[in-house]
Design a protein around this motif. Sequence first.
Motif, short mmCIF file in Angstrom:
data_model
loop_
_atom_site.label_atom_id
_atom_site.label_comp_id
_atom_site.label_asym_id
_atom_site.label_seq_id
_atom_site.Cartn_x
_atom_site.Cartn_y
_atom_site.Cartn_z
N PHE A 36 0.84 -1.20 0.00
CA PHE A 36 0.00 0.00 0.00
C PHE A 36 0.88 1.25 0.00
CE2 PHE A 36 -2.28 -3.45 1.98
CZ PHE A 36 -3.51 -3.42 1.33
N ASP A 37 0.57 2.16 -0.90
CA ASP A 37 1.35 3.40 -1.06
C ASP A 37 0.58 4.62 -0.54
OD1 ASP A 37 3.17 1.82 -2.34
OD2 ASP A 37 3.04 2.82 -4.28
N ASP A 38 1.34 5.68 -0.25
CA ASP A 38 0.83 7.04 -0.02
C ASP A 38 0.29 7.30 1.38
OD1 ASP A 38 1.45 7.30 -2.66
OD2 ASP A 38 -0.59 7.71 -3.37
N PHE A 61 3.80 -1.42 3.69
CA PHE A 61 3.35 -0.05 3.50
C PHE A 61 4.52 0.83 3.08
CE2 PHE A 61 0.21 -2.00 6.16
CZ PHE A 61 -0.99 -1.35 5.91
N PHE A 62 4.34 1.56 1.97
CA PHE A 62 5.35 2.52 1.52
C PHE A 62 4.83 3.91 1.84
CE2 PHE A 62 6.43 -1.31 -0.65
CZ PHE A 62 7.81 -1.27 -0.73
N TRP A 63 5.47 4.53 2.83
CA TRP A 63 4.95 5.75 3.43
C TRP A 63 5.57 7.03 2.88
CZ3 TRP A 63 5.37 3.73 9.15
CH2 TRP A 63 4.20 3.01 9.46
N LEU A 64 4.75 8.08 2.91
CA LEU A 64 5.21 9.44 2.67
C LEU A 64 5.56 10.07 4.02
CD1 LEU A 64 2.48 10.58 0.11
CD2 LEU A 64 4.84 9.89 -0.40
N GLY A 65 6.73 10.68 4.10
CA GLY A 65 7.16 11.26 5.37
C GLY A 65 6.19 12.28 5.92
N VAL A 66 5.62 13.11 5.06
CA VAL A 66 4.70 14.14 5.52
C VAL A 66 3.44 13.51 6.12
CG1 VAL A 66 3.56 14.42 3.26
CG2 VAL A 66 3.60 16.32 4.88
N GLY A 89 9.16 8.34 -0.39
CA GLY A 89 9.53 9.75 -0.49
C GLY A 89 8.87 10.55 0.61
N TYR A 90 9.23 11.82 0.71
CA TYR A 90 8.68 12.65 1.78
C TYR A 90 7.30 13.20 1.42
CZ TYR A 90 8.09 16.20 5.34
OH TYR A 90 7.58 16.95 6.37
N ASN A 91 7.12 13.68 0.20
CA ASN A 91 5.85 14.33 -0.16
C ASN A 91 5.35 13.97 -1.55
OD1 ASN A 91 7.76 15.63 -1.65
ND2 ASN A 91 7.38 17.67 -0.82
N HIS A 92 5.72 12.82 -2.06
CA HIS A 92 5.27 12.29 -3.35
C HIS A 92 5.80 13.08 -4.54
CE1 HIS A 92 2.70 9.98 -6.14
NE2 HIS A 92 2.62 9.11 -5.14
N GLN A 93 6.80 13.87 -4.35
CA GLN A 93 7.44 14.53 -5.48
C GLN A 93 8.32 13.51 -6.20
OE1 GLN A 93 9.32 18.21 -4.42
NE2 GLN A 93 10.28 18.51 -6.42
N LYS A 104 18.68 12.23 -1.43
CA LYS A 104 19.20 11.54 -0.25
C LYS A 104 18.63 12.16 1.02
CE LYS A 104 23.55 9.83 1.70
NZ LYS A 104 25.03 9.84 1.58
N GLN A 105 18.53 13.48 1.07
CA GLN A 105 17.96 14.17 2.23
C GLN A 105 16.47 13.85 2.36
OE1 GLN A 105 18.77 18.37 1.94
NE2 GLN A 105 20.96 18.07 1.61
N ASN A 106 15.77 13.77 1.23
CA ASN A 106 14.35 13.48 1.21
C ASN A 106 14.06 12.13 1.88
OD1 ASN A 106 12.00 12.02 -0.26
ND2 ASN A 106 11.61 14.15 -0.80
N LEU A 107 14.84 11.13 1.53
CA LEU A 107 14.64 9.80 2.09
C LEU A 107 15.03 9.76 3.56
CD1 LEU A 107 15.99 7.74 -0.94
CD2 LEU A 107 13.60 8.02 -0.24
#
Length: 229
Positions: A36-38, A61-66, A89-93, A104-107
């Motif tokens: 599950f994503d997002d 689960f593949f999570w967005l940091g935000v 990723g942090y915000n799906h960008q 690298k910072q995003n992850l």
Amino acid sequence: MQLAPVFPILYRILQPTFPTCLWSANIQEPIVALTFDDGPHPQYTPQLLSVLDKYEIPASFFWLGVCVERSPEVAKAVYQRGHWVGLHGYNHQMFTSFTSPILKQNLAKTQLAIAQACALDLDYVQTHVRDVRPPNGVFTPQILKSLQSWNYRPVMWSVVPEDWVLPGVAVVVQRVLSQVQNGALIVLHDGFFGGADVAQSTDLIVKKLLQRGFKFVTVEQLWQLSGVV
């Protein structure tokens, strides 16, 4: 125009081209990984967890940091149930929009959010939460090279029913059941897009696959079965 008919074709083309990604496992046993994503989402993810609890099956689960930062209690509930966690990723960008240092910072920022939400040591998260699925499944050979050099493992898919456009529960279920094979890696969404139907769709998918004799495993277990890592 819906892209669902294209995804199986893309899978067959891309899987042999990028063999270091986890697309599926080439096995004879009726085993699948449900992902599950997002998420996590404050409403849809708890509904989904109730379904997974009902059937007593693991998921990934593949999570967005935000989203982890917005719903830390939900993230913790997922983790405490023993489900596998990865990064989206942090915000799906899309990763292609980042320079290598920014990616690298995003992850790393997403790993920090997970450590804080789940009350885990950051070193532990950096070592164990390293499966990455690029937003929209978009990557380049250089991105894959960077991910692997940073000790991440790229995870893709073999069954994508395009549930994020809400085609209807019956359509999502039919697409999954028509495409699933032994070792399949199924992608659904429990975030803002697609999450409204995810619990109902998952309930029916799991019920039907169990009737067919399938066993559910995590992405970690699928890695082991695939023999890639």
